[in-house]
Scaffold this motif. Structure first.
Motif, PDB file in Angstrom:
ATOM      1  N   ALA A  83       0.434  -1.553   0.396  1.00  0.00           N
ATOM      2  CA  ALA A  83       0.068  -0.315  -0.316  1.00  0.00           C
ATOM      3  C   ALA A  83       1.001   1.594  -0.192  1.00  0.00           C
ATOM      4  CB  ALA A  83      -1.119   0.089   1.553  1.00  0.00           C
ATOM      5  N   SER A  84       2.017   1.281   0.783  1.00  0.00           N
ATOM      6  CA  SER A  84       3.016   2.467   0.527  1.00  0.00           C
ATOM      7  C   SER A  84       4.303   2.139   1.389  1.00  0.00           C
ATOM      8  CB  SER A  84       1.975   3.555   1.248  1.00  0.00           C
ATOM      9  OG  SER A  84       1.817   3.540   2.506  1.00  0.00           O
ATOM     10  N   TRP A  85       5.320   2.890   1.156  1.00  0.00           N
ATOM     11  CA  TRP A  85       6.222   2.303   2.100  1.00  0.00           C
ATOM     12  C   TRP A  85       6.337   2.825   3.855  1.00  0.00           C
ATOM     13  CZ3 TRP A  85       9.058  -1.326   0.226  1.00  0.00           C
ATOM     14  CH2 TRP A  85       9.050  -1.296  -0.939  1.00  0.00           C
ATOM     15  N   LYS A  86       6.644   2.202   4.994  1.00  0.00           N
ATOM     16  CA  LYS A  86       6.697   2.960   5.893  1.00  0.00           C
ATOM     17  C   LYS A  86       7.850   4.221   6.182  1.00  0.00           C
ATOM     18  CE  LYS A  86       9.010   2.508  10.440  1.00  0.00           C
ATOM     19  NZ  LYS A  86       9.804   1.486  11.074  1.00  0.00           N
ATOM     20  N   GLN A  87       7.475   4.540   6.683  1.00  0.00           N
ATOM     21  CA  GLN A  87       7.691   6.835   5.929  1.00  0.00           C
ATOM     22  C   GLN A  87       9.261   7.081   6.894  1.00  0.00           C
ATOM     23  OE1 GLN A  87       6.358   9.477   4.230  1.00  0.00           O
ATOM     24  NE2 GLN A  87       5.763   7.412   3.639  1.00  0.00           N
ATOM     25  N   GLN A  88      10.028   7.497   6.799  1.00  0.00           N
ATOM     26  CA  GLN A  88      11.115   8.102   7.581  1.00  0.00           C
ATOM     27  C   GLN A  88      11.099   8.012   9.098  1.00  0.00           C
ATOM     28  OE1 GLN A  88      12.175  11.647   8.156  1.00  0.00           O
ATOM     29  NE2 GLN A  88      14.007  10.639   9.212  1.00  0.00           N
ATOM     30  N   ASN A  89      11.657   7.411   9.919  1.00  0.00           N
ATOM     31  CA  ASN A  89      12.203   8.623  11.716  1.00  0.00           C
ATOM     32  C   ASN A  89      12.869   7.969  11.780  1.00  0.00           C
ATOM     33  OD1 ASN A  89      11.508   6.029  12.911  1.00  0.00           O
ATOM     34  ND2 ASN A  89       9.703   5.268  11.697  1.00  0.00           N
ATOM     35  N   PRO A  90      13.134   9.191  12.703  1.00  0.00           N
ATOM     36  CA  PRO A  90      14.598   8.797  13.161  1.00  0.00           C
ATOM     37  C   PRO A  90      15.122   7.032  13.949  1.00  0.00           C
ATOM     38  CG  PRO A  90      13.430  10.439  14.649  1.00  0.00           C
ATOM     39  CD  PRO A  90      12.910   9.862  13.658  1.00  0.00           C
ATOM     40  N   GLU A  91      13.840   6.596  14.159  1.00  0.00           N
ATOM     41  CA  GLU A  91      13.989   5.103  14.390  1.00  0.00           C
ATOM     42  C   GLU A  91      14.396   3.901  12.819  1.00  0.00           C
ATOM     43  OE1 GLU A  91      11.922   3.365  17.678  1.00  0.00           O
ATOM     44  OE2 GLU A  91      12.382   5.343  18.968  1.00  0.00           O
ATOM     45  N   TYR A  92      14.255   4.208  12.295  1.00  0.00           N
ATOM     46  CA  TYR A  92      13.432   3.336  11.109  1.00  0.00           C
ATOM     47  C   TYR A  92      14.815   3.473  10.323  1.00  0.00           C
ATOM     48  CZ  TYR A  92      12.212   1.425   6.999  1.00  0.00           C
ATOM     49  OH  TYR A  92      11.634   1.209   5.404  1.00  0.00           O
ATOM     50  N   ARG A  93      15.672   3.382   9.426  1.00  0.00           N
ATOM     51  CA  ARG A  93      16.068   3.537   7.828  1.00  0.00           C
ATOM     52  C   ARG A  93      16.204   2.006   7.227  1.00  0.00           C
ATOM     53  NH1 ARG A  93      22.054   5.101   8.970  1.00  0.00           N
ATOM     54  NH2 ARG A  93      22.364   3.833  10.336  1.00  0.00           N
ATOM     55  N   PRO A  94      15.389   1.683   6.072  1.00  0.00           N
ATOM     56  CA  PRO A  94      15.899   0.821   5.100  1.00  0.00           C
ATOM     57  C   PRO A  94      17.621   0.233   4.876  1.00  0.00           C
ATOM     58  CG  PRO A  94      14.411   2.718   3.723  1.00  0.00           C
ATOM     59  CD  PRO A  94      15.699   3.335   4.897  1.00  0.00           C
ATOM     60  N   SER A  95      18.183  -1.098   4.940  1.00  0.00           N
ATOM     61  CA  SER A  95      18.883  -0.670   4.493  1.00  0.00           C
ATOM     62  C   SER A  95      19.752  -1.816   3.354  1.00  0.00           C
ATOM     63  CB  SER A  95      19.221  -2.403   5.873  1.00  0.00           C
ATOM     64  OG  SER A  95      18.532  -3.505   5.440  1.00  0.00           O
ATOM     65  N   ALA A  96      20.888  -2.274   3.256  1.00  0.00           N
ATOM     66  CA  ALA A  96      21.269  -2.613   1.680  1.00  0.00           C
ATOM     67  C   ALA A  96      22.350  -3.192   1.074  1.00  0.00           C
ATOM     68  CB  ALA A  96      21.004  -1.416   0.227  1.00  0.00           C
ATOM     69  N   TRP A  97      22.970  -4.200   0.794  1.00  0.00           N
ATOM     70  CA  TRP A  97      24.216  -4.891   0.647  1.00  0.00           C
ATOM     71  C   TRP A  97      24.731  -4.974  -0.971  1.00  0.00           C
ATOM     72  CZ3 TRP A  97      20.426  -7.089   2.801  1.00  0.00           C
ATOM     73  CH2 TRP A  97      20.095  -8.276   2.219  1.00  0.00           C
ATOM     74  N   ARG A  98      26.216  -4.988  -1.133  1.00  0.00           N
ATOM     75  CA  ARG A  98      26.007  -5.858  -2.511  1.00  0.00           C
ATOM     76  C   ARG A  98      25.985  -6.810  -2.699  1.00  0.00           C
ATOM     77  NH1 ARG A  98      31.331  -1.972  -2.308  1.00  0.00           N
ATOM     78  NH2 ARG A  98      30.722  -0.592  -4.067  1.00  0.00           N
ATOM     79  N   VAL A  99      25.282  -7.341  -3.741  1.00  0.00           N
ATOM     80  CA  VAL A  99      24.983  -9.093  -3.353  1.00  0.00           C
ATOM     81  C   VAL A  99      26.177  -9.558  -3.125  1.00  0.00           C
ATOM     82  CG1 VAL A  99      23.895 -10.967  -4.900  1.00  0.00           C
ATOM     83  CG2 VAL A  99      22.883  -8.591  -4.633  1.00  0.00           C
ATOM     84  N   ALA A 100      27.341  -9.393  -4.377  1.00  0.00           N
ATOM     85  CA  ALA A 100      28.755  -9.616  -4.476  1.00  0.00           C
ATOM     86  C   ALA A 100      29.539  -9.832  -2.629  1.00  0.00           C
ATOM     87  CB  ALA A 100      29.140  -8.761  -5.000  1.00  0.00           C
ATOM     88  N   ASP A 101      28.955  -8.852  -2.009  1.00  0.00           N
ATOM     89  CA  ASP A 101      30.078  -9.002  -0.420  1.00  0.00           C
ATOM     90  C   ASP A 101      29.091  -9.718   0.305  1.00  0.00           C
ATOM     91  OD1 ASP A 101      31.272  -7.506  -2.101  1.00  0.00           O
ATOM     92  OD2 ASP A 101      30.813  -5.413  -1.287  1.00  0.00           O
ATOM     93  N   GLY A 102      27.647 -10.131   0.452  1.00  0.00           N
ATOM     94  CA  GLY A 102      27.650 -11.189   1.542  1.00  0.00           C
ATOM     95  C   GLY A 102      26.073 -10.235   2.216  1.00  0.00           C
ATOM     96  N   GLN A 103      25.698 -10.635   2.435  1.00  0.00           N
ATOM     97  CA  GLN A 103      24.081 -10.379   3.695  1.00  0.00           C
ATOM     98  C   GLN A 103      25.370  -9.158   4.808  1.00  0.00           C
ATOM     99  OE1 GLN A 103      21.567 -11.779   5.302  1.00  0.00           O
ATOM    100  NE2 GLN A 103      20.796 -10.162   6.768  1.00  0.00           N
TER     101      GLN A 103
END
Length: 230
Positions: A83-103
């Protein structure tokens, strides 16, 4: 309770004549209205807050560019209930990593308001690299930047859409102990439709108490960053 069980409970408590509904597919007259009231009640409850815990979802998708559509597989998250993305707030951040580097290399992303994100990553040219920033486009898409220098995994939280109940066996995804709240809300619809004041008052009293208990159970502590809808 499933859709059929809820409709049967509503008809029983309403005092309407006739036996219990056999199925939503064969319902007519009062029985058809009962099913409709039950589904309306479910939607009203679910849409009361974006931040109900039962509407919170976690998404894991792959990024090969800046824009990640929620419903596409690659790039994107292949979500069917978004329905929608969670909104930004001080306690929440999406995260990411290079697939080649691993989780093990997973890191949180820095939020940028859309206009800042646009100026930095959508206007002109920039050098590809590991993902560092995120934003939400005016159309609702999740944005990540800079342009990834290789395939990245992205983890983000979202708000689940509210799906109608249409089949007898459909069950609302709120905790089972609160399913009767849907029946009481539907009985309010019946009471208003049929000018049945005693039924309406009883339903309103039970619904109000049950809704307070649902709020205590399913509204999180501040931090989820969602906006109440009603």
């Amino acid at each position: 309770m499933n859709f059929l069980q809820l409709a049967r409970a509503v008809k029983r408590e309403s005092g309407l004549s006739g036996g219990p509904p056999a199925s939503v597919t064969t319902a007519s007259g009062d029985d058809a209205r009962v099913f409709e009231w039950v589904n309306w009640a479910w939607r009203d409850i679910a849409l009361a807050h974006e931040s109900w815990l039962f509407r919170r979802g976690e998404a894991l998708g792959q990024a090969t560019g800046i824009t990640l559509p929620p419903d596409a597989a690659l790039p994107g998250f292949a979500l069917t209930d978004w329905a929608s993305w969670k909104q930004q707030n001080p306690e929440y951040r999406p995260s990411a990593w290079r697939v080649a580097d691993g989780q093990a290399s997973e890191r949180g992303l820095q939020f940028l308001p859309y206009d800042q994100f646009r100026s930095r990553f959508l206007v002109g040219a920039h050098s590809p690299g590991p993902l560092r920033c995120w934003s939400i486009a005016p159309g609702g898409e999740l944005l990540v930047g800079p342009t990834p220098d290789s395939v990245h995994q992205v983890r983000a939280s979202y708000v689940r859409d509210v799906v109608d109940m249409t089949l007898d066996a459909d069950e609302p995804p709120l905790p089972a102990r609160f399913h009767n709240l849907i029946a009481w809300r539907a009985l309010r619809e019946y009471g208003g439709f049929d000018a049945a004041s005693e039924v309406y008052q009883r339903a309103e009293q039970n619904y109000s108490m049950g809704f307070s208990a649902l709020a205590q159970s399913q509204l999180p502590r501040p931090g989820f960053g969602a906006r109440p809808l009603a």
